[in-house]
Design a protein around this motif. Structure first.
Motif, short mmCIF file in Angstrom:
data_model
loop_
_atom_site.label_atom_id
_atom_site.label_comp_id
_atom_site.label_asym_id
_atom_site.label_seq_id
_atom_site.Cartn_x
_atom_site.Cartn_y
_atom_site.Cartn_z
N GLU A 62 -13.54 -6.62 -22.52
CA GLU A 62 -13.16 -8.08 -22.27
C GLU A 62 -12.55 -8.33 -21.40
N LEU A 63 -11.48 -7.61 -21.29
CA LEU A 63 -10.37 -7.63 -20.38
C LEU A 63 -10.86 -7.29 -19.03
N LEU A 64 -11.57 -6.41 -18.99
CA LEU A 64 -12.12 -5.77 -17.42
C LEU A 64 -13.08 -6.81 -16.92
N ASN A 65 -14.00 -7.43 -17.74
CA ASN A 65 -14.96 -8.58 -17.33
C ASN A 65 -14.07 -9.66 -16.88
N THR A 66 -13.12 -10.10 -17.69
CA THR A 66 -12.03 -11.28 -17.36
C THR A 66 -11.28 -11.15 -16.05
N TRP A 67 -10.92 -9.95 -15.84
CA TRP A 67 -10.16 -9.38 -14.59
C TRP A 67 -11.05 -9.40 -13.51
N ASN A 68 -12.39 -9.03 -13.36
CA ASN A 68 -13.24 -9.09 -12.47
C ASN A 68 -13.59 -10.28 -11.99
N GLU A 69 -13.81 -11.24 -13.12
CA GLU A 69 -13.92 -12.75 -12.55
C GLU A 69 -12.78 -13.40 -11.98
N LEU A 70 -11.68 -12.99 -12.42
CA LEU A 70 -10.31 -13.54 -11.97
C LEU A 70 -10.01 -13.13 -10.67
N THR A 71 -10.20 -11.83 -10.27
CA THR A 71 -10.00 -11.39 -9.11
C THR A 71 -11.00 -11.99 -8.13
N GLU A 72 -12.21 -11.94 -8.38
CA GLU A 72 -13.12 -12.61 -7.59
C GLU A 72 -12.87 -14.14 -7.16
N SER A 73 -12.51 -14.91 -8.15
CA SER A 73 -12.34 -16.34 -8.02
C SER A 73 -10.73 -16.32 -7.01
N VAL A 74 -9.93 -15.69 -7.24
CA VAL A 74 -8.54 -15.55 -6.46
C VAL A 74 -8.92 -15.05 -5.14
N ASN A 75 -9.96 -14.10 -4.82
CA ASN A 75 -9.83 -13.51 -3.66
C ASN A 75 -10.82 -14.63 -2.66
N GLN A 76 -11.59 -15.41 -3.52
CA GLN A 76 -12.59 -16.44 -2.80
C GLN A 76 -11.50 -17.90 -2.42
N ILE A 77 -10.62 -18.09 -3.17
CA ILE A 77 -9.68 -19.13 -3.16
C ILE A 77 -8.82 -18.77 -2.11
N THR A 78 -8.32 -17.58 -2.11
CA THR A 78 -7.23 -17.21 -0.81
C THR A 78 -7.80 -16.39 0.29
N LYS A 79 -8.98 -16.14 0.29
CA LYS A 79 -9.39 -15.52 1.46
C LYS A 79 -9.04 -16.16 3.12
N ASN A 80 -8.79 -17.48 3.05
CA ASN A 80 -8.36 -17.94 4.29
C ASN A 80 -7.02 -18.32 4.57
N SER A 81 -6.22 -17.55 3.47
CA SER A 81 -4.69 -18.08 3.52
C SER A 81 -4.07 -17.15 4.59
N GLN B 164 -3.63 6.58 -28.76
CA GLN B 164 -5.15 6.60 -28.31
C GLN B 164 -5.56 5.33 -28.62
N ILE B 165 -6.74 4.98 -27.85
CA ILE B 165 -7.34 3.83 -28.14
C ILE B 165 -8.55 3.63 -29.18
N THR B 166 -8.50 2.50 -30.03
CA THR B 166 -9.51 2.63 -31.02
C THR B 166 -10.82 1.92 -30.48
N GLU B 167 -11.83 1.94 -31.15
CA GLU B 167 -13.31 1.22 -31.06
C GLU B 167 -12.83 -0.21 -30.71
N LYS B 168 -11.81 -0.82 -31.55
CA LYS B 168 -11.55 -2.33 -31.32
C LYS B 168 -11.03 -2.32 -29.93
N GLY B 169 -10.08 -1.47 -29.49
CA GLY B 169 -9.31 -1.44 -28.42
C GLY B 169 -10.32 -1.35 -27.12
N LYS B 170 -11.50 -0.56 -27.31
CA LYS B 170 -12.30 -0.22 -26.27
C LYS B 170 -12.95 -1.62 -25.95
N THR B 171 -13.51 -2.31 -27.25
CA THR B 171 -14.20 -3.52 -27.02
C THR B 171 -13.19 -4.49 -26.30
#
Length: 109
Positions: free
Chosen positions: A90-109, A79-86
């Motif tokens: 953070e990983l979800l925010n990073t993932w969203n930023e990363l996918t947005e960046s990659v999509n922007q860069i690769t949209k014309n490929s 099971q996930i801990t409170e520290k794990g949820k935090t």
């Protein structure tokens, strides 16, 4: 350059994120995790998963409990801990930023 190697490295890089996301929904046994990861087309073997789960537990992102099984040895449910949820947030925010960046860069490929 080996395409399969690159794809494998990309999958490994997001495995912690996927595992924490799955366990965030409900506590899980290793075979349940493997099944869910396979449904998402991430083929993972126990030899890869156990060290990762141990690392997440040692980092206090996961905890576990033992449950007796009618069909074999006791099972370890994670099971996930409170520290794990935090950390997951953070990983979800990073993932969203990363996918947005990659999509922007690769949209014309």
């Amino acid at each position: 350059m080996n395409t399969e190697n690159t794809k494998a490295q990309m999958r490994k890089g997001i495995l912690e994120f996927c595992i924490l996301s799955l366990i965030n929904n409900k506590e899980m046994y290793v075979s349940d995790l493997i099944d869910e990861l396979k449904k998402g087309k991430l083929d993972v073997v126990e030899g890869t998963l156990y060290p990762l789960l141990t690392r997440l537990k040692n980092g206090e992102f996961l905890a576990y409990r033992w449950e007796e099984s009618t069909s074999g040895p006791p099972r370890k449910y994670y099971q996930i801990t409170e520290k794990g949820k935090t950390f997951l947030s953070e990983l979800l925010n990073t993932w969203n930023e990363l996918t947005e960046s990659v999509n922007q860069i690769t949209k014309n490929s």
